[in-house]
Design a protein around this motif. Structure first.
Motif, PDB file in Angstrom:
ATOM      1  N   ALA A 140      25.729   8.434 104.233  1.00 10.60           N
ATOM      2  CA  ALA A 140      26.492   7.185 104.174  1.00 10.60           C
ATOM      3  C   ALA A 140      26.484   6.647 102.749  1.00 10.60           C
ATOM      4  O   ALA A 140      25.600   6.979 101.955  1.00 10.60           O
ATOM      5  CB  ALA A 140      25.889   6.160 105.120  1.00 10.60           C
ATOM      6  N   ASN A 141      27.473   5.796 102.437  1.00  7.07           N
ATOM      7  CA  ASN A 141      27.499   5.240 101.084  1.00  7.07           C
ATOM      8  C   ASN A 141      26.472   4.118 100.948  1.00  7.07           C
ATOM      9  O   ASN A 141      25.964   3.592 101.944  1.00  7.07           O
ATOM     10  CB  ASN A 141      28.911   4.785 100.705  1.00  7.07           C
ATOM     11  CG  ASN A 141      29.387   3.588 101.506  1.00  7.07           C
ATOM     12  OD1 ASN A 141      28.623   2.673 101.824  1.00  7.07           O
ATOM     13  ND2 ASN A 141      30.679   3.571 101.840  1.00  7.07           N
TER      14      ASN A 141
ATOM     15  N   MET B 175      17.626   0.780  92.554  1.00  7.91           N
ATOM     16  CA  MET B 175      17.958   2.034  93.217  1.00  7.91           C
ATOM     17  C   MET B 175      18.638   1.743  94.551  1.00  7.91           C
ATOM     18  O   MET B 175      18.221   0.854  95.296  1.00  7.91           O
ATOM     19  CB  MET B 175      16.715   2.891  93.434  1.00  7.91           C
ATOM     20  CG  MET B 175      15.988   3.258  92.141  1.00  7.91           C
ATOM     21  SD  MET B 175      14.673   4.469  92.374  1.00  7.91           S
ATOM     22  CE  MET B 175      15.621   5.951  92.697  1.00  7.91           C
ATOM     23  N   ASN B 176      19.690   2.479  94.840  1.00 13.71           N
ATOM     24  CA  ASN B 176      20.419   2.323  96.087  1.00 13.71           C
ATOM     25  C   ASN B 176      19.830   3.207  97.175  1.00 13.71           C
ATOM     26  O   ASN B 176      19.356   4.316  96.902  1.00 13.71           O
ATOM     27  CB  ASN B 176      21.892   2.698  95.901  1.00 13.71           C
ATOM     28  CG  ASN B 176      22.678   1.592  95.251  1.00 13.71           C
ATOM     29  OD1 ASN B 176      22.383   0.414  95.451  1.00 13.71           O
ATOM     30  ND2 ASN B 176      23.687   1.941  94.464  1.00 13.71           N
ATOM     31  N   PRO B 177      19.877   2.735  98.439  1.00 15.01           N
ATOM     32  CA  PRO B 177      19.396   3.550  99.555  1.00 15.01           C
ATOM     33  C   PRO B 177      20.514   4.443 100.102  1.00 15.01           C
ATOM     34  O   PRO B 177      21.686   4.293  99.732  1.00 15.01           O
ATOM     35  CB  PRO B 177      18.993   2.496 100.584  1.00 15.01           C
ATOM     36  CG  PRO B 177      19.984   1.382 100.351  1.00 15.01           C
ATOM     37  CD  PRO B 177      20.250   1.364  98.865  1.00 15.01           C
ATOM     38  N   CYS B 178      20.154   5.350 100.981  1.00 12.62           N
ATOM     39  CA  CYS B 178      21.140   6.237 101.604  1.00 12.62           C
ATOM     40  C   CYS B 178      20.650   6.640 102.997  1.00 12.62           C
ATOM     41  O   CYS B 178      19.571   7.225 103.143  1.00 12.62           O
ATOM     42  CB  CYS B 178      21.363   7.480 100.744  1.00 12.62           C
ATOM     43  SG  CYS B 178      22.469   8.711 101.481  1.00 12.62           S
ATOM     44  N   TRP B 179      21.460   6.332 104.004  1.00 14.44           N
ATOM     45  CA  TRP B 179      21.205   6.852 105.340  1.00 14.44           C
ATOM     46  C   TRP B 179      21.741   8.278 105.413  1.00 14.44           C
ATOM     47  O   TRP B 179      22.843   8.566 104.947  1.00 14.44           O
ATOM     48  CB  TRP B 179      21.904   6.024 106.409  1.00 14.44           C
ATOM     49  CG  TRP B 179      21.091   4.893 107.000  1.00 14.44           C
ATOM     50  CD1 TRP B 179      21.352   3.564 106.912  1.00 14.44           C
ATOM     51  CD2 TRP B 179      19.922   5.020 107.821  1.00 14.44           C
ATOM     52  NE1 TRP B 179      20.418   2.822 107.592  1.00 14.44           N
ATOM     53  CE2 TRP B 179      19.520   3.705 108.168  1.00 14.44           C
ATOM     54  CE3 TRP B 179      19.160   6.095 108.279  1.00 14.44           C
ATOM     55  CZ2 TRP B 179      18.408   3.439 108.963  1.00 14.44           C
ATOM     56  CZ3 TRP B 179      18.052   5.849 109.066  1.00 14.44           C
ATOM     57  CH2 TRP B 179      17.680   4.536 109.397  1.00 14.44           C
ATOM     58  N   ALA B 180      20.956   9.166 105.982  1.00 15.74           N
ATOM     59  CA  ALA B 180      21.395  10.541 106.220  1.00 15.74           C
ATOM     60  C   ALA B 180      21.183  10.865 107.691  1.00 15.74           C
ATOM     61  O   ALA B 180      20.263  10.348 108.334  1.00 15.74           O
ATOM     62  CB  ALA B 180      20.588  11.515 105.362  1.00 15.74           C
TER      63      ALA B 180
ATOM     64  N   VAL C 175      22.142   4.138 114.127  1.00 18.56           N
ATOM     65  CA  VAL C 175      22.792   4.471 112.860  1.00 18.56           C
ATOM     66  C   VAL C 175      23.339   5.882 112.903  1.00 18.56           C
ATOM     67  O   VAL C 175      24.485   6.151 112.500  1.00 18.56           O
ATOM     68  CB  VAL C 175      21.800   4.323 111.691  1.00 18.56           C
ATOM     69  CG1 VAL C 175      22.344   4.964 110.424  1.00 18.56           C
ATOM     70  CG2 VAL C 175      21.487   2.854 111.444  1.00 18.56           C
ATOM     71  N   ALA C 176      22.566   6.818 113.425  1.00 10.86           N
ATOM     72  CA  ALA C 176      22.997   8.213 113.499  1.00 10.86           C
ATOM     73  C   ALA C 176      24.245   8.356 114.369  1.00 10.86           C
ATOM     74  O   ALA C 176      25.170   9.112 114.029  1.00 10.86           O
ATOM     75  CB  ALA C 176      21.869   9.080 114.022  1.00 10.86           C
ATOM     76  N   GLU C 177      24.304   7.645 115.492  1.00 12.31           N
ATOM     77  CA  GLU C 177      25.469   7.723 116.382  1.00 12.31           C
ATOM     78  C   GLU C 177      26.716   7.178 115.688  1.00 12.31           C
ATOM     79  O   GLU C 177      27.808   7.750 115.797  1.00 12.31           O
ATOM     80  CB  GLU C 177      25.193   6.947 117.668  1.00 12.31           C
ATOM     81  CG  GLU C 177      24.163   7.598 118.577  1.00 12.31           C
ATOM     82  CD  GLU C 177      24.614   8.965 119.078  1.00 12.31           C
ATOM     83  OE1 GLU C 177      25.832   9.193 119.211  1.00 12.31           O
ATOM     84  OE2 GLU C 177      23.734   9.819 119.309  1.00 12.31           O
ATOM     85  N   GLN C 178      26.571   6.080 114.963  1.00 13.65           N
ATOM     86  CA  GLN C 178      27.721   5.507 114.249  1.00 13.65           C
ATOM     87  C   GLN C 178      28.220   6.470 113.170  1.00 13.65           C
ATOM     88  O   GLN C 178      29.414   6.648 112.987  1.00 13.65           O
ATOM     89  CB  GLN C 178      27.319   4.176 113.601  1.00 13.65           C
ATOM     90  CG  GLN C 178      27.029   3.050 114.579  1.00 13.65           C
ATOM     91  CD  GLN C 178      26.684   1.760 113.857  1.00 13.65           C
ATOM     92  OE1 GLN C 178      27.518   1.190 113.126  1.00 13.65           O
ATOM     93  NE2 GLN C 178      25.462   1.282 114.055  1.00 13.65           N
ATOM     94  N   MET C 179      27.281   7.084 112.464  1.00 11.06           N
ATOM     95  CA  MET C 179      27.661   8.010 111.402  1.00 11.06           C
ATOM     96  C   MET C 179      28.364   9.238 111.969  1.00 11.06           C
ATOM     97  O   MET C 179      29.352   9.730 111.400  1.00 11.06           O
ATOM     98  CB  MET C 179      26.429   8.425 110.599  1.00 11.06           C
ATOM     99  CG  MET C 179      25.837   7.302 109.762  1.00 11.06           C
ATOM    100  SD  MET C 179      24.330   7.779 108.880  1.00 11.06           S
ATOM    101  CE  MET C 179      24.957   9.014 107.736  1.00 11.06           C
TER     102      MET C 179
ATOM    103  N   LEU D 258      31.190   6.662 105.008  1.00 14.62           N
ATOM    104  CA  LEU D 258      30.471   7.878 104.718  1.00 14.62           C
ATOM    105  C   LEU D 258      30.889   8.378 103.336  1.00 14.62           C
ATOM    106  O   LEU D 258      32.012   8.122 102.880  1.00 14.62           O
ATOM    107  CB  LEU D 258      30.765   8.959 105.761  1.00 14.62           C
ATOM    108  CG  LEU D 258      30.427   8.621 107.210  1.00 14.62           C
ATOM    109  CD1 LEU D 258      30.758   9.802 108.110  1.00 14.62           C
ATOM    110  CD2 LEU D 258      28.967   8.228 107.367  1.00 14.62           C
ATOM    111  N   SER D 259      30.010   9.087 102.686  1.00 15.49           N
ATOM    112  CA  SER D 259      30.316   9.589 101.339  1.00 15.49           C
ATOM    113  C   SER D 259      30.333  11.104 101.253  1.00 15.49           C
ATOM    114  O   SER D 259      31.001  11.664 100.380  1.00 15.49           O
ATOM    115  CB  SER D 259      29.283   9.050 100.335  1.00 15.49           C
ATOM    116  OG  SER D 259      27.966   9.475 100.692  1.00 15.49           O
ATOM    117  N   TRP D 260      29.653  11.767 102.153  1.00 19.42           N
ATOM    118  CA  TRP D 260      29.473  13.219 102.001  1.00 19.42           C
ATOM    119  C   TRP D 260      29.147  13.870 103.340  1.00 19.42           C
ATOM    120  O   TRP D 260      28.465  13.275 104.179  1.00 19.42           O
ATOM    121  CB  TRP D 260      28.333  13.484 101.015  1.00 19.42           C
ATOM    122  CG  TRP D 260      27.843  14.916 100.979  1.00 19.42           C
ATOM    123  CD1 TRP D 260      26.735  15.426 101.593  1.00 19.42           C
ATOM    124  CD2 TRP D 260      28.452  16.014 100.291  1.00 19.42           C
ATOM    125  NE1 TRP D 260      26.619  16.762 101.337  1.00 19.42           N
ATOM    126  CE2 TRP D 260      27.665  17.165 100.535  1.00 19.42           C
ATOM    127  CE3 TRP D 260      29.592  16.142  99.495  1.00 19.42           C
ATOM    128  CZ2 TRP D 260      27.969  18.415 100.019  1.00 19.42           C
ATOM    129  CZ3 TRP D 260      29.893  17.383  98.965  1.00 19.42           C
ATOM    130  CH2 TRP D 260      29.101  18.509  99.224  1.00 19.42           C
TER     131      TRP D 260
END
Length: 831
Positions: free
Chosen positions: A721-722, A670-675, A737-741, A698-700
């Motif tokens: 993120a992807n 299973m892949n992870p996802c940062w939101a 992570v949130a700031e980069q996204m 980013l993916s969405w």
């Protein structure tokens, strides 16, 4: 009729010839065998279609092949109907083997759904099948005609008087009774000629035939596993105390005939007494012969037998004849003119309430009698006839139109009643709306001059408390099931099991419900930070989505009300590349977890409880099979079955003591996802509601505030993120992570940066399975002691999670054991 067809027909004995109708006059040809395409007469005993095939085989000196197939695609296909039919087919296979008659059974599954019927029909000299004037049998028959030039004969196996001998459809029982009196007198005392075993033998073994599939040996197969392989509705469980097959059917008939038939006239209308036969399911599937049942009842000279014959012959065969001559029997036009007129006239009358399909299916109205009747259908697969008429008429009060009421009655009856979908079913259903009846004046609200049957009056005639207890009491041995996880999979599994009468405890480690469809609170609102929306492609899921929409729990998104602001687009480097609105998307209202909250109502959910391990119980004999403990090694109880809906790696850890299951699911990756969830003072754009982001890590991105039911006074954006970038930054500080996204969001979207008023990161460590892992929707051991599943077992979408939960519930329902009980007073439809 051509000379060839005439010769074939003339060569049949009189008692068979009168039952045969040539449906397709194919070209005369040599064939390898006579094909009996068996569909609705699952018996060797007094089976006119089988006897016609054998008679033709002797004429043409050809062997007979009985081909019996079970599709996944008939409407209302479920574990309930599939199990009953497979049990009946197992009986039949054994019976035919004793007569050396070739029988080939094919079970359609996702891995083998080919149309073998056409291949066999093209190899045959003649195709023989049963006369069944309803869908899907009628639709399947016409499809065969379009695909082959074989001669096809239809044989009436369901009625004492063949349908084609009735000159027209009758709509009143007394007229039908008068018109058929002599025909019944000629046939009721006439024994059915039985072919000698030697006449039936001498055919080649099935193994010597060139079949295009491998037949199922039902004598050695595990029917529960066969059912689990099929893409059908696993949320409708088998009827434990009504096993399929001729053996069980005739056992029930003999018990009724010997012990209760004499009381039938007096006791048949009381749902609290054991006064009915409960034979309709066996007659529906042709597992017992109506010719034999009628003949044996006619030989008993008392009031009970006389009344039973009236129900069996007049009312049942009246309905068969009506469907034979009226192809619209399942449509609004099947209702008589006077009834349609009065129901239409009162269609605008104020209703007492409105209920969605799910609320009705689960018996969740404010009417106690109606709820009990519906739960009888859901839990026990049958409904006492006298209650059924009240049940059917009441639905008019809760639907927007009488046409919708008819569709709902058909759906609920056919989905849950074990004898649903045959002409007798339509006879009872249509009677509820005026067919086979007369007007009753004065007209009343909603129902007009259709015969009234108010639930309030009916409830006063019976002991409602006793009736409710009777129809909701499980007929299986006590079972206690634990479900780990209150996401979509766990909730639909628990909901399904509890609605069938199973004791369920749900353990959820968080304080919320809904899993990936959960909601994260902020100081100005809430975010859908997991599943952003869902689609519905599978009918098994779609009907729930439509029902949730009626209840206001679900709405389409984007809704299109605000132009370009309600589009889903593809974004790359600040430019909209295209729109992505080719499919309907849905969201929960007012938040995604609204669905989870609704499914959770009435369930025993223990939270926050973190289940750490499951082990085999080591207690005394007959103890529960699985023991659960939490992270502090405190016991959480023992259970007969365990359903685990945690992400695959966590499920494998919990089930380490069950390696047969754990080893399989440990292979699921299973892949992870940062939101990150961001609030802004002002809208970031008016060009889209959601965007797939290309040429970015980013993916969405979704403007959460554009979804129906959300607070639009504040701009809320959810960014994902992807998987690859998430893996690289799995251990990074969440705020960094949130700031980069956020910075990358402004870059790839081309939106001018603005200061966020609030920002919350969240890591979904187990977000998306790399691929669908299990066609059956779950993993389990042979005894279904432990079962694991979720979106990772049946696809990564919300729909996959739902279907996996349904499959897991089906596994448990298939393992329930019957407890010995006296025959309960339950009866479906007309007698």
């Amino acid at each position: 009729m051509t000379d060839v067809h005439q010769r074939l027909h003339n060569g049949l004995p009189e008692h068979l010839g009168e039952r045969v109708r040539i449906h397709a006059r194919g070209e005369p040809r040599d064939g390898q065998f006579i094909l009996y395409w068996l569909r609705t007469a699952v018996r060797a005993d007094e089976n006119p279609a089988l006897d016609v095939a054998l008679s033709l085989g002797r004429q043409l000196r050809l062997p007979v092949l009985v081909y019996h197939a079970l599709s996944q695609h008939y409407r209302y296909a479920s574990d309930r109907h599939h199990t009953f039919m497979l049990q009946g087919a197992r009986d039949l296979q054994s019976q035919l083997r004793t007569h050396n008659i070739d029988y080939a059974f094919h079970l359609a599954t996702p891995n083998d759904s080919n149309e073998h019927l056409v291949t066999l029909a093209n190899q045959s000299a003649v195709v023989v099948t049963e006369e069944m004037p309803v869908d899907p049998p009628r639709r399947f028959l016409n499809a065969l005609v379009r695909k082959t030039n074989a001669t096809i004969l239809c044989v009436d196996t369901a009625c004492v008087i063949p349908m084609q001998l009735i000159d027209r459809p009758y709509t009143r029982a007394f007229k039908f009774r008068d018109a058929t009196e002599e025909l019944y007198a000629q046939r009721l005392s006439r024994p059915w000629p039985a072919l000698e075993t030697s006449d039936r033998g001498g055919f080649s073994e099935t193994s010597q035939l060139d079949l295009p599939f491998e037949p199922v040996d039902l004598q050695t197969a595990d029917i529960r596993k066969l059912v689990a392989q099929c893409a059908i509705d696993h949320s409708v469980g088998p009827v434990i105390d009504t096993p399929g097959g001729s053996t069980a059917g005739y056992q029930r008939w003999n018990q009724f005939k010997e012990n209760r038939l004499n009381r039938y006239a007096k006791g048949r209308n009381d749902p609290l007494t054991d006064g009915v036969s409960r034979m309709s399911a066996y007659l529906h599937y042709g597992m017992v012969s109506p010719l034999r049942i009628a003949r044996e009842a006619a030989a008993i000279n008392n009031a009970g037998a006389e009344k039973y014959l009236d129900e069996l012959l007049i009312w049942r065969e009246l309905a068969y004849g009506f469907c034979f001559y009226n192809k619209d029997h399942d449509q609004w036009t099947a209702i008589p003119d006077w009834a349609r007129a009065t129901l239409t006239e009162h269609a605008s009358d104020v209703r007492t309430g409105a209920y969605s399909w799910e609320q009705l299916a689960r018996g969740q109205t404010e009417d106690a009698l109606w709820n009990a009747a519906q739960k009888s259908l859901l839990m026990q697969g049958e409904l006492h006839n006298n209650v059924r008429m009240t049940w059917g008429k009441a639905i008019l009060n809760w639907q927007q139109s009488p046409q919708q009421a008819l569709r709902t009655i058909i759906d609920l009856n056919h989905r849950y009643a074990l004898d649903g979908r045959d002409p007798a079913s339509y006879g009872g259903i249509l009677w509820c709306l005026g067919q086979f009846d007369r007007p009753f004046k004065p007209a009343q609200k909603i129902i007009g001059t259709v015969r009234p049957r108010p639930t309030s009056q009916h409830a006063n005639r019976i002991d409602l408390k006793t009736y409710t207890a009777k129809v909701t009491k499980p007929r299986f041995a006590n079972v206690n099931v634990a479900v780990i996880g209150a996401g979509m999979s766990g909730l639909i599994a628990a909901r399904t099991l509890q609605d069938h009468g199973v004791t369920v405890t749900v353990f959820e480690k968080s304080s919320g419900r809904g899993g990936r469809m959960s909601t994260r609170r902020s100081h100005r609102g809430s975010f859908d930070h997991g599943a952003q929306y869902f689609t519905a492609r599978d009918d098994r899921f779609l009907r729930y989505v439509q029902s949730w929409t009626e209840q206001g729990l679900v709405a389409k998104w984007p809704d299109g009300d605000r132009g370009s602001a309600q589009k889903i687009v593809v974004l790359s480097n600040g430019v909209i590349q295209s729109e992505s609105n080719s499919q309907e998307r849905f969201v929960g209202v007012p938040t995604m977890n609204a669905i989870g909250k609704s499914l959770a109502k009435g369930l025993n959910i223990q939270q926050p409880v973190h289940v750490a391990s499951a082990v085999k119980s080591t207690g005394i004999q007959n103890a529960r099979q699985v023991a659960l403990t939490d992270r502090d090694q405190q016991s959480l109880g023992e259970f007969d079955h365990l359903i685990v809906t945690s992400p695959a790696p966590q499920a494998a850890e919990i089930l380490a003591s069950f390696p047969a299951v754990a080893d399989k699911i440990s292979q699921v990756q299973m892949n992870p996802c940062w939101a990150t969830m961001v609030e802004f003072e002002h809208p970031v754009t008016d060009q889209w509601a959601g965007a797939f982001l290309h040429d970015s890590f980013l993916s969405w991105a979704a403007r959460n505030s554009t979804k129906p039911g959300r607070d639009r006074s504040v701009e809320q954006v959810v960014i994902h993120a992807n998987p690859n970038w998430t893996k690289e930054h799995l251990q990074d500080d969440a705020n960094e992570v949130a700031e980069q996204m956020l910075a990358e969001f402004f870059r790839v979207s081309g939106i001018a940066a603005q200061v966020a008023t609030d920002q919350k990161p969240h890591l979904w460590r187990y977000a998306i399975p790399l691929q669908r892992q299990q066609a059956e929707g779950c993993f389990c051991d042979d005894a279904a002691t432990v079962i694991a599943g979720g979106d990772w077992a049946y696809g990564s979408r919300v729909e996959g999670a739902f279907l996996s939960g349904m499959a897991m519930a089906g596994r448990v329902l298939g393992m329930l054991k019957r407890i010995p009980l006296a025959e309960p007073c339950q009866q479906s439809l007309l007698f």
